[in-house]
Each structure stands twice: as C-alpha cells, then as structure tokens.
Design a protein around this motif. Structure first.
Motif, short mmCIF file in Angstrom:
data_model
loop_
_atom_site.label_atom_id
_atom_site.label_comp_id
_atom_site.label_asym_id
_atom_site.label_seq_id
_atom_site.Cartn_x
_atom_site.Cartn_y
_atom_site.Cartn_z
N ILE A 83 0.97 -0.21 -8.18
CA ILE A 83 1.93 -1.00 -7.41
C ILE A 83 2.78 -1.85 -8.34
O ILE A 83 4.00 -1.97 -8.16
N ALA A 84 2.16 -2.43 -9.35
CA ALA A 84 2.90 -3.27 -10.29
C ALA A 84 3.98 -2.48 -11.01
O ALA A 84 5.09 -2.97 -11.23
N ARG A 85 3.69 -1.23 -11.38
CA ARG A 85 4.70 -0.41 -12.06
C ARG A 85 5.90 -0.16 -11.15
O ARG A 85 7.05 -0.17 -11.60
N ARG A 86 5.65 0.03 -9.87
CA ARG A 86 6.75 0.26 -8.91
C ARG A 86 7.64 -0.98 -8.82
O ARG A 86 8.85 -0.86 -8.61
N LEU A 87 7.07 -2.13 -8.98
CA LEU A 87 7.81 -3.39 -8.90
C LEU A 87 8.24 -3.93 -10.26
O LEU A 87 8.83 -5.01 -10.34
N ASP A 88 7.90 -3.18 -11.31
CA ASP A 88 8.16 -3.64 -12.67
C ASP A 88 7.53 -5.00 -12.90
O ASP A 88 8.15 -5.94 -13.42
N ALA A 89 6.28 -5.12 -12.47
CA ALA A 89 5.55 -6.38 -12.57
C ALA A 89 4.29 -6.18 -13.40
O ALA A 89 3.98 -5.07 -13.85
N ASP A 90 3.55 -7.27 -13.60
CA ASP A 90 2.35 -7.27 -14.43
C ASP A 90 1.13 -7.48 -13.53
O ASP A 90 0.90 -8.58 -13.01
N ALA A 91 0.33 -6.43 -13.34
CA ALA A 91 -0.85 -6.53 -12.48
C ALA A 91 -1.84 -7.55 -13.01
O ALA A 91 -2.50 -8.26 -12.23
N ALA A 92 -1.96 -7.66 -14.32
CA ALA A 92 -2.90 -8.62 -14.91
C ALA A 92 -2.52 -10.05 -14.54
O ALA A 92 -3.39 -10.88 -14.28
N GLN A 93 -1.22 -10.31 -14.48
CA GLN A 93 -0.77 -11.65 -14.09
C GLN A 93 -1.12 -11.93 -12.64
O GLN A 93 -1.55 -13.05 -12.29
#
Length: 367
Positions: A292-302
């Motif tokens: 999901i984070a990749r789809r949003l260009d976000a950081d899952a760890a954060q």
C-alpha cells in the motif's frame, strides 16, 4: 433532532438496551450506579470533535461510535482492567439527523459489548458541531494495575495487534484516492474502526490470577501477527529476546495501548520507568502494508513507528519467559533513557501530540 427534543432522544437512544453486569443502575435516574467489586475503579476519558478527530465524509456514524468507545476501552485494558461501563456526553446541532444519532449510538453499544461493558448514561446538548466525550470505567478484580512505570532493564518489548494500518488508511483519505477502491479496503477499515485486541491482554491477567498456563491457547480475538511476521518472531527468539522457558507466561511489567504512535507510546513507558528502549526494525516489517505504501509513494516503516490510532498493545515482559499467544517480540529494555531503533535515534516526531504543529483549529486532517 429539533422536532424530537432532548428527552425523547434520550429515550430513543436507550430503548431496548441491556446493561452489562457491572452497571447496577443505568439511564433514567439522576446518576448511574456502577459496581466496584474490589473498591477501586480504573477511569479514563477521551473526546472526539468533528473535523478534528473524524469527518462524516470519511467515516459513517456507526464507525465513529465504535471508535469513540474503542479508544477508551483500550486505555482501560492497558491498565489490566476489564471495561465495565461507559458514560457518553454528546453535543450536536439541532438539525442533526436521527439516522446519524442512531448510527453513532448503535456503534457505541456494539463496541461497548465487544469490550465487555455497556453505556451506563451520559448527557446530550446542543452544540455547533458534533462532539463526543466518553468516560470509561474498569474493574481490576483485585489485581494491581499495570502502569507505564514498571519496565526493567533486560525486559522484552512485545506487541500484539496491528501497527501502521490506521495511518495507512488516513494517508489514503488525505491523498484523495477513491475510497471505494478495494485495494485500500483493509487500510480504510483499520482507520475507521480500530480493533483493539482486548482479550490478548485480559486473558493474560486472568490467567496470572488463576495460575492457568495459556501457552497453548488460541490467539485471542483472532489476532494475527499483522505487521510482525512469524518468521521475524523466530529470528528474535534465536537472538535471545525470548527464552525457552515453559513456565506460565508472566504479566507485563509495563503496558500501554498504541494511540499516539509506537515510538511515542514506548517513550511514555521509558520515561515513566527511567529506562531506555531499543526496537529492532526487522521485527516490524509488513509486506502487505509496504504494498500500500508503494502505491502512495509513502514509507510503511514510518506508519508503523509513528502512525498511531491502531490501539494495539505494547508492553515489557520479564526476560527469558515465554510470551502469550499473539504477542511478538520487537525489542529490549536497556539502561539509559529514550527510544532508539536499531540502536539509533529516530529522526522527527515519534507520533501524535495534540498541540504541536499546525494549530488545531485550522488542521486540515482529522486525528
């Protein structure tokens, strides 16, 4: 609401409801009567304000009602207490629809029952926007409370429940993605209705009194190791975070629910206990969340480290003791102070803080 009136609304809200055993006298008198079997209450309160903590275009009323109860019930359970009763103060404009009020109250009652209690009473007032204030009561059944101040050097840090999923859902909504997209359904559900694994804590404290070995019990509340894989748990065990003892699992030495963010809430434990805590990032990997984070260009760890509002539980446990089912080791208590991840200070904030950053009156994103 304007046509129905206050007292008819109160009757509508309470009609047909059955009180939990801990509520000796519910709505209808000047005050409720709640049992205190061992002479003590655990008490907590929390408030939600429309467009600050929830939005009606993002969550339906039933979900909002469940969330209002869940965040309070999780605080009670984090003290090692069983939720028994909730008192709800509700403010709304006069033109609020009855359908909205019905949804809110149905959601509150559903989550109160799931937590083990019921809604013992409250208040209804007219206000410019929706305001929900919940006070929750809990019973320790003769046990000592589990506070944030009991962590000891050498203890294992372990978590039960999901991490980062509520933050992922919030990110989807604030980014303007289509909420009907099934790809985001799980994250949106996690943000709208947290699922605190109440019995993963309560089963442990009950068994500590009964002397029952729950090491072979099924995972409480159907809790899976979401965000913390079984493989990661095994790796941590091989590094000495979990011993090979077959003793009855101990109760946590310190405990909190994760409402502000993993690092922020562990920071409260570290400060109260006068210790340092180090988290091992490998134990927190979640491939589904990372997708999901990749789809949003976000950081899952954060999301996992600082997201908050999942209302999972994190605690410290005596070293070299088996953890109960569903609990996964993620770190260690050390001498010193503060929180580190893989031995390093995490940059930025550790989680939510009500009065930091943008002024709350103009904050565009509810939290």
């Amino acid at each position: 609401m304007r046509e129905l009136g206050e007292f008819a609304l109160i009757e509508r809200i309470n009609s047909g409801r059955v009180q939990a055993p801990g509520v000796l006298l519910g709505p209808g008198d000047d005050a409720a009567l709640v049992a205190a079997p061992d002479g003590r209450f655990v008490v907590t309160t929390d408030m939600l304000i429309q467009d600050r903590h929830f939005r009606l275009d993002w969550s339906d009323p039933r979900d909002i009602g469940r969330k209002a109860i869940a965040q309070n019930a999780a605080d009670v359970v984090a003290m090692g207490a069983v939720p028994t009763a909730f008192v709800v103060a509700f403010g709304c404009p006069a033109d609020t629809s009855l359908e909205l009020v019905d949804g809110l109250t149905d959601g509150m009652w559903a989550e109160a029952r799931r937590a083990g209690g019921s809604i013992a009473g409250g208040d209804v007032v007219r206000s410019p926007q929706l305001v929900i204030s919940v006070t929750a009561f809990g019973d320790l059944d003769g046990r000592a409370p589990i506070t944030r101040a009991g962590a000891r050097v050498g203890d294992t840090v372990a978590v039960v429940g999901r991490l980062g999923w509520s933050a992922a859902g919030l990110a989807v909504l604030t980014a303007g993605f289509d909420p009907a997209d099934e790809f985001f359904a799980e994250a949106l559900a996690a943000h709208r209705v947290p699922q605190p694994p109440y019995s993963a804590v309560l089963a442990v404290v009950a068994d500590s009194v009964a002397g029952v070995d729950n090491s072979g019990a099924s995972r409480a509340d159907g809790v899976e190791r979401v965000g913390v894989s079984d493989q990661n748990a095994t790796e941590c065990g091989s590094e000495g975070i979990i011993g090979s003892s077959t003793e009855v699992p101990a109760i946590p030495t310190a405990l909190t629910d994760i409402s502000d963010g993993l690092l922020a809430d562990l920071g409260h434990i570290a400060e109260a206990s006068g210790v340092a805590i180090d988290i091992q990032s490998m134990t927190l990997r979640d491939p589904a969340l990372a997708t999901i984070a990749r789809r949003l260009d976000a950081d899952a760890a954060q999301w996992i480290l600082t997201g908050g509002e999942d209302h999972a539980f994190v605690g410290t446990w005596p070293a070299h003791r088996d953890l109960p089912p569903g609990w996964v080791p993620i770190g260690r208590v050390l001498a010193g102070h503060g929180i580190t991840v893989d031995g390093m200070r995490h940059p930025g904030n550790g989680g939510w803080e009500s009065f930091s950053g943008v002024d709350s009156a103009s904050e565009p994103e509810p939290r």
